[in-house]
Design a protein around this motif. Sequence first.
Motif, PDB file in Angstrom:
ATOM      1  N   VAL A 219      -3.144   3.730  -3.306  1.00 26.85           N
ATOM      2  CA  VAL A 219      -3.227   2.624  -4.279  1.00 26.85           C
ATOM      3  C   VAL A 219      -2.964   1.301  -3.566  1.00 26.85           C
ATOM      4  CG1 VAL A 219      -2.552   4.079  -6.221  1.00 26.85           C
ATOM      5  CG2 VAL A 219      -0.790   2.823  -4.949  1.00 26.85           C
ATOM      6  N   SER A 220      -3.375   0.217  -4.182  1.00 32.22           N
ATOM      7  CA  SER A 220      -3.068  -1.108  -3.647  1.00 32.22           C
ATOM      8  C   SER A 220      -1.621  -1.460  -3.990  1.00 32.22           C
ATOM      9  CB  SER A 220      -4.025  -2.148  -4.217  1.00 32.22           C
ATOM     10  OG  SER A 220      -3.961  -2.141  -5.630  1.00 32.22           O
ATOM     11  N   SER A 221      -1.025  -2.362  -3.194  1.00 31.37           N
ATOM     12  CA  SER A 221       0.365  -2.749  -3.458  1.00 31.37           C
ATOM     13  C   SER A 221       0.563  -4.227  -3.133  1.00 31.37           C
ATOM     14  CB  SER A 221       1.333  -1.888  -2.649  1.00 31.37           C
ATOM     15  OG  SER A 221       1.099  -2.008  -1.255  1.00 31.37           O
ATOM     16  N   TYR A 222       1.609  -4.768  -3.718  1.00 34.94           N
ATOM     17  CA  TYR A 222       1.875  -6.198  -3.626  1.00 34.94           C
ATOM     18  C   TYR A 222       3.274  -6.489  -3.095  1.00 34.94           C
ATOM     19  CZ  TYR A 222      -1.968  -5.289  -6.686  1.00 34.94           C
ATOM     20  OH  TYR A 222      -3.143  -4.769  -7.187  1.00 34.94           O
ATOM     21  N   LEU A 223       4.149  -5.495  -3.148  1.00 35.46           N
ATOM     22  CA  LEU A 223       5.480  -5.550  -2.568  1.00 35.46           C
ATOM     23  C   LEU A 223       5.715  -4.255  -1.794  1.00 35.46           C
ATOM     24  CD1 LEU A 223       7.514  -6.875  -5.652  1.00 35.46           C
ATOM     25  CD2 LEU A 223       6.828  -8.207  -3.649  1.00 35.46           C
ATOM     26  N   GLN A 224       6.642  -4.273  -0.848  1.00 36.61           N
ATOM     27  CA  GLN A 224       6.970  -3.084  -0.079  1.00 36.61           C
ATOM     28  C   GLN A 224       8.449  -2.750  -0.241  1.00 36.61           C
ATOM     29  OE1 GLN A 224       5.385  -4.690   3.728  1.00 36.61           O
ATOM     30  NE2 GLN A 224       4.089  -2.871   3.761  1.00 36.61           N
ATOM     31  N   PHE A 225       8.770  -1.449  -0.169  1.00 39.55           N
ATOM     32  CA  PHE A 225      10.151  -0.995  -0.266  1.00 39.55           C
ATOM     33  C   PHE A 225      10.858  -1.185   1.081  1.00 39.55           C
ATOM     34  CE2 PHE A 225       8.149   1.341  -3.714  1.00 39.55           C
ATOM     35  CZ  PHE A 225       9.107   1.286  -4.722  1.00 39.55           C
ATOM     36  N   THR A 226      12.040  -1.775   1.062  1.00 45.44           N
ATOM     37  CA  THR A 226      12.788  -1.946   2.308  1.00 45.44           C
ATOM     38  C   THR A 226      13.290  -0.615   2.852  1.00 45.44           C
ATOM     39  OG1 THR A 226      14.829  -2.359   1.061  1.00 45.44           O
ATOM     40  CG2 THR A 226      13.515  -4.287   1.704  1.00 45.44           C
TER      41      THR A 226
ATOM     42  N   ALA B 205      -3.633  -4.431   3.154  1.00 49.71           N
ATOM     43  CA  ALA B 205      -3.563  -4.985   4.507  1.00 49.71           C
ATOM     44  C   ALA B 205      -3.425  -6.498   4.470  1.00 49.71           C
ATOM     45  CB  ALA B 205      -4.809  -4.579   5.298  1.00 49.71           C
ATOM     46  N   MET B 206      -4.194  -7.152   3.618  1.00 47.37           N
ATOM     47  CA  MET B 206      -4.124  -8.602   3.522  1.00 47.37           C
ATOM     48  C   MET B 206      -2.811  -9.058   2.882  1.00 47.37           C
ATOM     49  SD  MET B 206      -6.810  -9.566   5.041  1.00 47.37           S
ATOM     50  CE  MET B 206      -6.859 -11.323   4.651  1.00 47.37           C
ATOM     51  N   ASN B 207      -2.297  -8.284   1.922  1.00 52.24           N
ATOM     52  CA  ASN B 207      -1.042  -8.659   1.270  1.00 52.24           C
ATOM     53  C   ASN B 207       0.168  -8.476   2.176  1.00 52.24           C
ATOM     54  OD1 ASN B 207      -2.333  -9.373  -1.101  1.00 52.24           O
ATOM     55  ND2 ASN B 207      -1.947  -7.422  -2.119  1.00 52.24           N
TER      56      ASN B 207
ATOM     57  N   ASN C 124      -5.486 -14.336  -5.914  1.00 50.39           N
ATOM     58  CA  ASN C 124      -4.599 -15.243  -6.652  1.00 50.39           C
ATOM     59  C   ASN C 124      -3.738 -16.028  -5.664  1.00 50.39           C
ATOM     60  OD1 ASN C 124      -5.645 -14.011  -8.877  1.00 50.39           O
ATOM     61  ND2 ASN C 124      -3.723 -13.153  -9.623  1.00 50.39           N
ATOM     62  N   ARG C 125      -3.288 -17.187  -6.068  1.00 50.55           N
ATOM     63  CA  ARG C 125      -2.382 -17.988  -5.248  1.00 50.55           C
ATOM     64  C   ARG C 125      -1.050 -18.149  -5.965  1.00 50.55           C
ATOM     65  NH1 ARG C 125      -4.331 -20.085  -0.751  1.00 50.55           N
ATOM     66  NH2 ARG C 125      -6.596 -20.102  -0.429  1.00 50.55           N
ATOM     67  N   VAL C 126       0.028 -17.869  -5.243  1.00 45.47           N
ATOM     68  CA  VAL C 126       1.385 -18.067  -5.746  1.00 45.47           C
ATOM     69  C   VAL C 126       2.056 -19.030  -4.784  1.00 45.47           C
ATOM     70  CG1 VAL C 126       3.569 -16.982  -6.349  1.00 45.47           C
ATOM     71  CG2 VAL C 126       1.433 -15.740  -6.711  1.00 45.47           C
TER      72      VAL C 126
ATOM     73  N   GLU D 246      -1.343 -16.487  -0.661  1.00 41.61           N
ATOM     74  CA  GLU D 246      -2.535 -15.892  -1.259  1.00 41.61           C
ATOM     75  C   GLU D 246      -2.301 -14.397  -1.435  1.00 41.61           C
ATOM     76  OE1 GLU D 246      -6.787 -17.292  -0.205  1.00 41.61           O
ATOM     77  OE2 GLU D 246      -6.502 -15.427   0.937  1.00 41.61           O
ATOM     78  N   ILE D 247      -2.513 -13.892  -2.644  1.00 46.75           N
ATOM     79  CA  ILE D 247      -2.302 -12.470  -2.939  1.00 46.75           C
ATOM     80  C   ILE D 247      -3.578 -11.890  -3.510  1.00 46.75           C
ATOM     81  CG2 ILE D 247      -0.974 -10.791  -4.283  1.00 46.75           C
ATOM     82  CD1 ILE D 247       1.327 -12.741  -4.327  1.00 46.75           C
ATOM     83  N   ARG D 248      -3.976 -10.747  -2.984  1.00 51.44           N
ATOM     84  CA  ARG D 248      -5.152 -10.051  -3.493  1.00 51.44           C
ATOM     85  C   ARG D 248      -4.721  -9.016  -4.521  1.00 51.44           C
ATOM     86  NH1 ARG D 248      -6.847 -12.474   0.827  1.00 51.44           N
ATOM     87  NH2 ARG D 248      -9.073 -12.782   1.208  1.00 51.44           N
ATOM     88  N   ILE D 249      -5.435  -8.986  -5.648  1.00 50.35           N
ATOM     89  CA  ILE D 249      -5.108  -8.109  -6.768  1.00 50.35           C
ATOM     90  C   ILE D 249      -6.272  -7.151  -6.986  1.00 50.35           C
ATOM     91  CG2 ILE D 249      -4.448  -7.972  -9.191  1.00 50.35           C
ATOM     92  CD1 ILE D 249      -2.421  -9.471  -7.523  1.00 50.35           C
ATOM     93  N   ASP D 250      -5.967  -5.882  -7.021  1.00 50.12           N
ATOM     94  CA  ASP D 250      -6.988  -4.849  -7.231  1.00 50.12           C
ATOM     95  C   ASP D 250      -7.371  -4.831  -8.712  1.00 50.12           C
ATOM     96  OD1 ASP D 250      -8.605  -2.592  -6.812  1.00 50.12           O
ATOM     97  OD2 ASP D 250      -6.946  -1.242  -7.299  1.00 50.12           O
TER      98      ASP D 250
END
Length: 300
Positions: free
Chosen positions: A162-169, A201-203, A231-233, A237-241
């Motif tokens: 799946v796509s993701s936008y945050l990662q677990f530490t 990969a881009m996120n 999207n831009r925050v 720049e964040i890519r959304i699936d």
Amino acid sequence: MSDCPLDATPLSSRGGERAVSCPKRLRTGIGLRAQHHAQILAQRPGIGWLEAHSENYFAHGGSQRDVLTQIRAHYPLSLHGVGLSLGSIDPLDRTHLRELERLVHEFDPMLVSEHLSWGSVGGRFVNDLLPLPYTEEALRHMAERVRQVQDVLGRQILIENVSSYLQFTCSRMTEWEFLSALVRESGCAILLDVNNVYVSAMNHGFHAPTYLQALPAAAVREIHLAGHAVNRVGPREIRIDTHGEPVCQAVWELYALAVERLGPVPTLIEWDTEIPALDVLVAEAHKADSIAEVSCAEAA
């Protein structure tokens, strides 16, 4: 491509498994959507296969299942689930699993797939496919859940990244290492979503071709292609699936690299929101066919 850090060196020349030669391949398929049912049956467009979301056909009887029966008579079919929440610590929903088993038995799909994700806690579901922490504990849990599903269905299933936008530490391995280990531990196969690889990969800043190179090629049994939004925050720049746009050029180029390495894997165009006319989906499928033919020829 202006925004994708791809290495143009052929994957087959970078070590590891060799690129697969390309015999006659199944033509690219599309996702089956209700607004296209009648047109597909009337026109029988030139696509290779269709993928249905399993949960849409759990009802006993009714027009949806009648249409699926008619379509199955003319096209190969795959079943793609979104509701098992395999990565959750909630008990597996046995009612859901029984309905999936009944659907598999009735329609004999060529592939059955689910996701490397979770989406429920305490019996409450979110409307998303959430990523897992990539730890040994999560791997053991996910492998056991996949084995349970495969035991009930009596067949191998495919697990999609799946796509993701945050990662677990707390993660101790990469997603591709986790997915490869899941194949070894559970006996499942992989549904490789090339768009999700690119989005993540881009996120997160990793090299997308590295992901492709690291996967066990023989385990990749299906590929998904889809569109995403940017999207831009603030300055970021964040890519959304979204599955609501055409496949972008960067993802097409990553797909060409995937085919070069993996060979004629059944490929699907996903488009789940802002669904266009059937002709648009068929044209995207034909574009995938053209890219695959060129990539296979270059890899042979």
